[in-house]
Design a protein around this motif. Structure first.
Motif, mmCIF file in Angstrom:
data_model
loop_
_atom_site.group_PDB
_atom_site.id
_atom_site.type_symbol
_atom_site.label_atom_id
_atom_site.label_comp_id
_atom_site.label_asym_id
_atom_site.label_seq_id
_atom_site.Cartn_x
_atom_site.Cartn_y
_atom_site.Cartn_z
ATOM 1 N N GLU A 187 16.715 -86.016 119.388
ATOM 2 C CA GLU A 187 15.495 -85.370 118.915
ATOM 3 C C GLU A 187 15.473 -83.889 119.278
ATOM 4 O O GLU A 187 15.708 -83.505 120.426
ATOM 5 N N GLY A 188 15.198 -83.073 118.261
ATOM 6 C CA GLY A 188 15.070 -81.637 118.473
ATOM 7 C C GLY A 188 16.359 -80.856 118.413
ATOM 8 O O GLY A 188 16.330 -79.619 118.320
ATOM 9 N N VAL A 200 23.526 -73.522 115.882
ATOM 10 C CA VAL A 200 23.492 -74.978 115.905
ATOM 11 C C VAL A 200 23.890 -75.450 117.298
ATOM 12 O O VAL A 200 24.539 -74.717 118.059
ATOM 13 N N LYS A 213 18.029 -86.166 109.989
ATOM 14 C CA LYS A 213 16.563 -86.259 110.075
ATOM 15 C C LYS A 213 16.124 -87.620 110.590
ATOM 16 O O LYS A 213 15.153 -87.730 111.355
ATOM 17 N N ALA A 267 16.630 -85.274 114.664
ATOM 18 C CA ALA A 267 17.246 -83.969 114.875
ATOM 19 C C ALA A 267 16.992 -83.067 113.669
ATOM 20 O O ALA A 267 16.453 -83.505 112.650
ATOM 21 N N SER A 268 17.401 -81.808 113.798
ATOM 22 C CA SER A 268 17.159 -80.830 112.742
ATOM 23 C C SER A 268 18.458 -80.495 112.028
ATOM 24 O O SER A 268 19.350 -79.873 112.613
ATOM 25 N N PRO A 269 18.601 -80.899 110.742
ATOM 26 C CA PRO A 269 19.839 -80.594 110.015
ATOM 27 C C PRO A 269 19.924 -79.106 109.686
ATOM 28 O O PRO A 269 18.953 -78.512 109.221
ATOM 29 N N THR A 270 21.098 -78.532 109.933
ATOM 30 C CA THR A 270 21.308 -77.103 109.703
ATOM 31 C C THR A 270 22.608 -76.909 108.938
ATOM 32 O O THR A 270 23.691 -76.984 109.531
ATOM 33 N N GLN A 281 22.131 -84.646 105.685
ATOM 34 C CA GLN A 281 20.896 -84.073 106.196
ATOM 35 C C GLN A 281 19.847 -85.167 106.413
ATOM 36 O O GLN A 281 19.104 -85.139 107.404
ATOM 37 N N LYS A 302 19.603 -79.072 116.939
ATOM 38 C CA LYS A 302 20.014 -78.498 115.654
ATOM 39 C C LYS A 302 21.449 -78.947 115.379
ATOM 40 O O LYS A 302 22.391 -78.492 116.031
#
Length: 352
Positions: free
Chosen positions: A170-171, A210, A187, A191-194, A183, A173
């Protein structure tokens, strides 16, 4: 005496090669891989070239183009296959997704549990079904010959902490490709897809743009990502890194049946080489990762089940949003179930 013997052996060698040199090949296959000579794709092409040229007694010649000599992107290279300027091309599922979106089924997480299951599935009717679909969608121009491997299994890796459960992601990048499916997976884990181009990943890790990625160990060590701060690797093996080998269908069908069989057998030899290559290369790669302070964690079966449960929404997204996604998802899961049943029966027999 020795000089005479050496001279005789040299002459015999020259004569043995004379028939191959004297006659031009009836067919020349132009094959390209957008990789390098350290990659499984290169290993596979070397095996393919050797087999096809020898088995055809020189009737088929294979020209290898490694890197971006003929084309650079998946779309460009597959267009080359369709129009006949390229005869053979290897792509990842992401590289072919722009033309065949349902190929991304190979990136769905936690569906294939081991090399044995993956290799059984990709050697059987599931690949033949994908071949039919790709031929139909390309106007009978692009033929899927086989699916091998390029880099083993994707795992979650990051610069911050050990990942034991989805909550640990979680959280963070996490680098992905531009495609939607990876992606959606990131998610689903919180987590944050970059999206970051592959050549920019080292610098992006180094600067904190990232904080993690999804890669196999040979890619990680080949690109020296630990030098950019990559330290924690969880061996969840969420997807098998399939290598899709495409061929111009026109070129394939232009050959007589006996030569088509040789080409087909050559792709089988190529597939087996790419199945084996990552297993051997990963041994040293894991040792090198640990030697520079890398942290390797193997989830328990219960922990891995938690990752699969967290990823479940990705399956529904794929079936609802990808053209023919429901059809290809069913084809893959049915093939996996069949392979698992056969493996369980074989294992029971082997252990008793």
């Amino acid at each position: 005496m020795l000089r005479t013997t050496i001279k005789s052996l040299m002459m015999a060698t020259i004569l043995a090669g004379a028939p191959m040199a004297a006659f031009a090949a009836d067919f020349t296959i132009r094959a390209t891989a957008n990789s390098n000579e350290n990659d499984e794709d290169y290993d596979g092409l070397v095996v393919f070239k050797n087999y096809v040229e020898a088995a055809s007694n020189g009737a088929i010649a294979v020209e290898m183009f490694i890197g971006t000599q003929l084309c650079s992107t998946g779309a460009e290279c597959l267009q080359g296959v369709a129009d006949g300027s390229i005869d053979v091309y290897i792509s990842t599922s992401g590289g072919a997704a722009g033309i065949f979106p349902y190929i991304q089924v190979l990136d769905l997480p936690y569906l294939m549990s081991s090399d044995r299951i993956a290799e059984t599935v990709l050697s059987g009717d599931f690949t033949r079904e994908l071949r039919k679909m790709a031929l139909a969608d390309s106007g009978d121009k692009i033929r899927l010959m086989t699916i091998g491997n390029t880099g083993g299994w994707r795992n979650f890796v990051n610069t911050k902490r050990r990942i034991v459960s989805p909550a640990d992601l979680e959280g963070l990048k996490i680098r992905t490709v531009v495609a939607d499916l990876p992606q959606e997976l990131v998610k689903s884990m919180g987590a944050s897809p970059t999206p970051i181009p592959w050549p920019e990943l080292f610098t992006s890790l180094q600067t904190g743009v990232v904080e993690g990625s999804q890669n196999g160990i040979t890619d990680i060590m080949g690109m020296k990502f630990p030098d950019a701060g990559l330290k924690y690797m969880t061996l969840d093996g969420h997807s098998y890194m399939g290598a899709l080998w495409w061929m111009s269908n026109d070129r394939f069908l232009a050959m007589p049946e006996d030569l088509r069989k040789i080409v087909n057998d050559g792709f089988y030899a190529l597939q087996q080489a790419t199945f084996a290559s990552p297993k051997r290369k990963s041994i040293q790669a894991y040792a090198d990762f640990a030697a520079v302070g890398g942290d390797l964690y193997v989830p328990s079966p219960a922990e891995k089940a938690a990752f699969k449960e967290a990823a479940a929404p990705v399956f529904d997204w794929f079936k609802a949003n990808i053209d023919k996604g429901d059809v290809v998802f069913t084809a893959l899961t049915d093939a996996v179930a069949k392979a698992e049943a056969a493996e369980a029966a074989n294992s029971a027999s082997d252990l008793n």
